[in-house]
Each structure stands twice: as C-alpha cells, then as structure tokens.
Design a protein around this motif. Structure first.
Motif, PDB file in Angstrom:
ATOM      1  N   LEU A 118       0.826  -1.198   0.000  1.00 39.64           N
ATOM      2  CA  LEU A 118       0.000   0.000   0.000  1.00 39.64           C
ATOM      3  C   LEU A 118       0.869   1.259   0.000  1.00 39.64           C
ATOM      4  O   LEU A 118       0.640   2.189  -0.777  1.00 39.64           O
ATOM      5  N   LYS A 119       1.869   1.269   0.851  1.00 38.52           N
ATOM      6  CA  LYS A 119       2.758   2.428   0.967  1.00 38.52           C
ATOM      7  C   LYS A 119       3.442   2.733  -0.357  1.00 38.52           C
ATOM      8  O   LYS A 119       3.534   3.888  -0.773  1.00 38.52           O
ATOM      9  N   ASP A 120       3.927   1.708  -1.034  1.00 36.99           N
ATOM     10  CA  ASP A 120       4.630   1.890  -2.298  1.00 36.99           C
ATOM     11  C   ASP A 120       3.693   2.365  -3.398  1.00 36.99           C
ATOM     12  O   ASP A 120       4.043   3.257  -4.183  1.00 36.99           O
ATOM     13  N   LEU A 121       2.503   1.787  -3.478  1.00 33.78           N
ATOM     14  CA  LEU A 121       1.534   2.190  -4.495  1.00 33.78           C
ATOM     15  C   LEU A 121       1.087   3.625  -4.260  1.00 33.78           C
ATOM     16  O   LEU A 121       0.990   4.415  -5.206  1.00 33.78           O
ATOM     17  N   ALA A 122       0.824   3.984  -3.026  1.00 30.78           N
ATOM     18  CA  ALA A 122       0.398   5.345  -2.693  1.00 30.78           C
ATOM     19  C   ALA A 122       1.449   6.358  -3.145  1.00 30.78           C
ATOM     20  O   ALA A 122       1.123   7.379  -3.748  1.00 30.78           O
ATOM     21  N   ALA A 123       2.719   6.060  -2.867  1.00 27.69           N
ATOM     22  CA  ALA A 123       3.793   6.960  -3.266  1.00 27.69           C
ATOM     23  C   ALA A 123       3.897   7.048  -4.786  1.00 27.69           C
ATOM     24  O   ALA A 123       4.106   8.133  -5.345  1.00 27.69           O
ATOM     25  N   GLN A 124       3.725   5.935  -5.456  1.00 25.54           N
ATOM     26  CA  GLN A 124       3.868   5.893  -6.911  1.00 25.54           C
ATOM     27  C   GLN A 124       2.768   6.688  -7.613  1.00 25.54           C
ATOM     28  O   GLN A 124       3.029   7.333  -8.623  1.00 25.54           O
ATOM     29  N   ILE A 125       1.549   6.658  -7.087  1.00 29.98           N
ATOM     30  CA  ILE A 125       0.443   7.339  -7.764  1.00 29.98           C
ATOM     31  C   ILE A 125       0.144   8.716  -7.172  1.00 29.98           C
ATOM     32  O   ILE A 125      -0.724   9.427  -7.674  1.00 29.98           O
ATOM     33  N   GLY A 126       0.847   9.095  -6.109  1.00 25.79           N
ATOM     34  CA  GLY A 126       0.663  10.408  -5.519  1.00 25.79           C
ATOM     35  C   GLY A 126      -0.614  10.561  -4.714  1.00 25.79           C
ATOM     36  O   GLY A 126      -1.224  11.625  -4.692  1.00 25.79           O
ATOM     37  N   LEU A 127      -1.009   9.512  -4.028  1.00 24.10           N
ATOM     38  CA  LEU A 127      -2.197   9.526  -3.174  1.00 24.10           C
ATOM     39  C   LEU A 127      -1.750   9.203  -1.754  1.00 24.10           C
ATOM     40  O   LEU A 127      -0.788   8.458  -1.562  1.00 24.10           O
ATOM     41  N   SER A 128      -2.443   9.746  -0.775  1.00 21.07           N
ATOM     42  CA  SER A 128      -2.055   9.442   0.604  1.00 21.07           C
ATOM     43  C   SER A 128      -2.370   7.981   0.914  1.00 21.07           C
ATOM     44  O   SER A 128      -3.283   7.397   0.340  1.00 21.07           O
ATOM     45  N   GLU A 129      -1.594   7.417   1.817  1.00 22.81           N
ATOM     46  CA  GLU A 129      -1.838   6.026   2.226  1.00 22.81           C
ATOM     47  C   GLU A 129      -3.238   5.876   2.804  1.00 22.81           C
ATOM     48  O   GLU A 129      -3.904   4.864   2.570  1.00 22.81           O
ATOM     49  N   GLN A 130      -3.674   6.876   3.555  1.00 23.11           N
ATOM     50  CA  GLN A 130      -5.005   6.812   4.169  1.00 23.11           C
ATOM     51  C   GLN A 130      -6.102   6.763   3.109  1.00 23.11           C
ATOM     52  O   GLN A 130      -7.018   5.941   3.205  1.00 23.11           O
TER      53      GLN A 130
END
Length: 71
Positions: free
Chosen positions: A18-30
C-alpha cells in the motif's frame, strides 16, 4: 446491487505494498486504504488511471459488480 473494490487482490498479485503504491500514484496512504477497503463512494478517473498504470491492469481488474440477493 453493489460495486466491490478488488484492489487488494490485484496488489497481492503484483506484490505491491500500500505504501509503495500510494507513493507511486501520488495519493495518501489513508485515502488509498479507504479505497482498497471499499469505504469510498466514488473514485476519480485520474486516480483509477494511475492505479491501472502502476499495477499494469484494467479497471475491471479492480472493480466487480455483484447483484444483491445471492449473486
């Protein structure tokens, strides 16, 4: 009728956290976590496009339609 979010399944298949995908797409983890758990009422096409590009999948791989009452 319900639309079920199957993002968790695709993330597991691609072995993406989740953390990696969030960073890759520019969305918060929450926010990504809320989407993954199906607790959102909508998703922007730009977000869906970014997820599909990052996971190399189609929107239908992330969303599933189910009929109420035994589908």
């Amino acid at each position: 009728m319900a639309v079920i979010v199957t993002l968790d399944v695709m993330m597991a298949r691609r072995k993406v956290r989740l953390k990696d995908l969030a960073a890759q797409i520019g969305l918060s983890e929450q926010n990504l976590s809320l989407l993954k758990s199906g607790k959102v009422k909508g998703v922007r096409f730009a977000t869906l496009e970014a997820i599909c590009a990052a996971l190399d999948c189609q929107p239908g791989d992330l969303l599933e339609f189910r009929q109420d009452g035994g589908g």
